[in-house]
Design a protein around this motif. Structure first.
Motif, PDB file in Angstrom:
ATOM      1  N   SER A  20       0.755  -1.223  -0.204  1.00  0.00           N
ATOM      2  CA  SER A  20       0.037   0.129  -0.077  1.00  0.00           C
ATOM      3  C   SER A  20       0.734   1.207   0.074  1.00  0.00           C
ATOM      4  O   SER A  20       0.204   2.477  -0.279  1.00  0.00           O
ATOM      5  N   LEU A  21       2.190   1.185   0.427  1.00  0.00           N
ATOM      6  CA  LEU A  21       2.952   2.231   0.359  1.00  0.00           C
ATOM      7  C   LEU A  21       3.905   2.487  -1.014  1.00  0.00           C
ATOM      8  O   LEU A  21       5.054   3.311  -1.070  1.00  0.00           O
ATOM      9  N   LYS A  22       3.541   1.474  -2.275  1.00  0.00           N
ATOM     10  CA  LYS A  22       4.227   1.467  -3.091  1.00  0.00           C
ATOM     11  C   LYS A  22       3.699   2.333  -4.262  1.00  0.00           C
ATOM     12  O   LYS A  22       2.469   2.621  -4.189  1.00  0.00           O
ATOM     13  N   ASN A  47       8.253  -5.093  -8.272  1.00  0.00           N
ATOM     14  CA  ASN A  47       8.761  -5.758  -7.105  1.00  0.00           C
ATOM     15  C   ASN A  47       7.705  -5.833  -6.149  1.00  0.00           C
ATOM     16  O   ASN A  47       7.448  -5.183  -4.976  1.00  0.00           O
ATOM     17  N   PRO A  48       6.864  -6.831  -6.333  1.00  0.00           N
ATOM     18  CA  PRO A  48       5.440  -7.054  -5.598  1.00  0.00           C
ATOM     19  C   PRO A  48       5.870  -7.714  -4.019  1.00  0.00           C
ATOM     20  O   PRO A  48       5.073  -7.530  -3.183  1.00  0.00           O
ATOM     21  N   ILE A 105      10.361  -4.248  -0.058  1.00  0.00           N
ATOM     22  CA  ILE A 105       9.839  -3.026   0.661  1.00  0.00           C
ATOM     23  C   ILE A 105       9.929  -2.095  -0.214  1.00  0.00           C
ATOM     24  O   ILE A 105      10.908  -1.858  -1.182  1.00  0.00           O
ATOM     25  N   ALA A 106       9.235  -1.019   0.000  1.00  0.00           N
ATOM     26  CA  ALA A 106       9.017   0.271  -0.741  1.00  0.00           C
ATOM     27  C   ALA A 106      10.208   1.074  -0.568  1.00  0.00           C
ATOM     28  O   ALA A 106      10.680   1.153   0.551  1.00  0.00           O
ATOM     29  N   ARG A 107      10.906   1.503  -1.844  1.00  0.00           N
ATOM     30  CA  ARG A 107      12.073   2.425  -1.373  1.00  0.00           C
ATOM     31  C   ARG A 107      11.869   3.703  -0.880  1.00  0.00           C
ATOM     32  O   ARG A 107      12.525   4.235  -0.001  1.00  0.00           O
TER      33      ARG A 107
END
Length: 280
Positions: free
Chosen positions: A38-40, A48-49, A52-54
């Motif tokens: 949800s943060l991507k 990249n499912p 972790i979001a960069r």
């Protein structure tokens, strides 16, 4: 010497712990995966499912709140859920009181009747309930969900409260009669305060059932101003099915308060379910 006398933990207990740990991971991982994605951005989710979001995109939550109109759905869910829970507990407590503390001919039949209500699948009643509510002109108003929520949660509520009240000694009513209390006075002044743990348990179960209910809301509510959170999320997913990050952000917004509520009251749930078994 003390180490020799100390009992070793059996292998079965260790296996039991490993199984519970595995089940914990299986249940928690999908929730963490949903929160992380949800943060991507949409592109990062596709590329990249499982990572972790960069750079966390917190604006997804703001956008999901606006697009899915979660504010109005949240208010509707709170109103319907709390109203149904209060009505269910009131009717259920009165019914359980008379079934538990009084003797009459049809008592056994009524106990079986209410218990049988827990076995009726909700989906089997959707069509006749829709026809009945339409005939009574009760579609698309606040009573539309209040009545079925109350009816379908009454059996489990009566089952919990009556079972808890069966452990109360008969001297409770005798003391109330000696003090000049009426039947309702005994119920309100003596029984209800003693019934608090069971009422807390029934409140939690009813709240979670009503909060997460989808089928009745889908069939009986068509007015967008009266939709609840589960139905609103379904419409959100259908209309904006290309934005998976917004969907996950919306699901997280709805899921986190429910988890926090359950974690904060689970001790009352356990206490209420076990208190009746240790009385007497």
């Amino acid at each position: 010497m003390e180490q020799r006398l100390r009992p070793k933990r059996p292998i079965s207990a260790q296996i039991h712990r490993l199984v519970l740990l595995l089940l914990l991971v299986i249940n928690i991982y999908p929730l963490l995966w949903m929160v992380i994605n949800s943060l991507k951005t949409e592109q990062e989710l596709t590329m990249n499912p499982f990572g972790i979001a960069r750079q966390p995109v917190w604006s997804n939550y703001i956008e999901a709140w606006k697009v899915a109109k979660l504010g109005s759905y949240l208010v509707n869910s709170i109103i319907v859920t709390l109203s149904a829970v209060v009505l269910t507990l009131l009717v259920g407590a009165l019914a359980a009181f008379f079934l538990s503390r009084f003797e009459f001919k049809s008592k056994g039949f009524l106990l079986v009747y209410f218990t049988f209500g827990m076995l009726i699948p909700i989906h089997a009643t959707l069509v006749p309930l829709f026809i009945e509510m339409r005939s009574l002109h009760l579609m698309d108003n606040r009573l539309t969900l209040l009545l079925p929520y109350t009816a379908f949660n009454l059996p489990i509520t009566i089952f919990i409260l009556a079972g808890f009240m069966n452990a109360f000694p008969k001297e409770v009513e005798e003391a109330g009669i000696m003090d000049g209390c009426s039947v309702m006075g005994i119920f309100g002044r003596l029984i209800l305060p003693m019934l608090t743990p069971a009422l807390a348990t029934a409140f939690i179960i009813n709240f979670l059932n009503n909060w997460n209910e989808f089928s009745f809301a889908l069939v009986l509510i068509t007015d967008g101003a009266l939709k609840t959170l589960p139905l609103g999320l379904a419409n959100f997913a259908g209309q904006y099915n290309r934005s998976y990050t917004l969907q996950m952000a919306g699901l997280t917004i709805v899921l986190v308060p429910t988890l926090l509520f359950y974690l904060s009251v689970q001790k009352y749930l356990t206490a209420g379910m076990t208190a009746g078994a240790v009385k007497g």
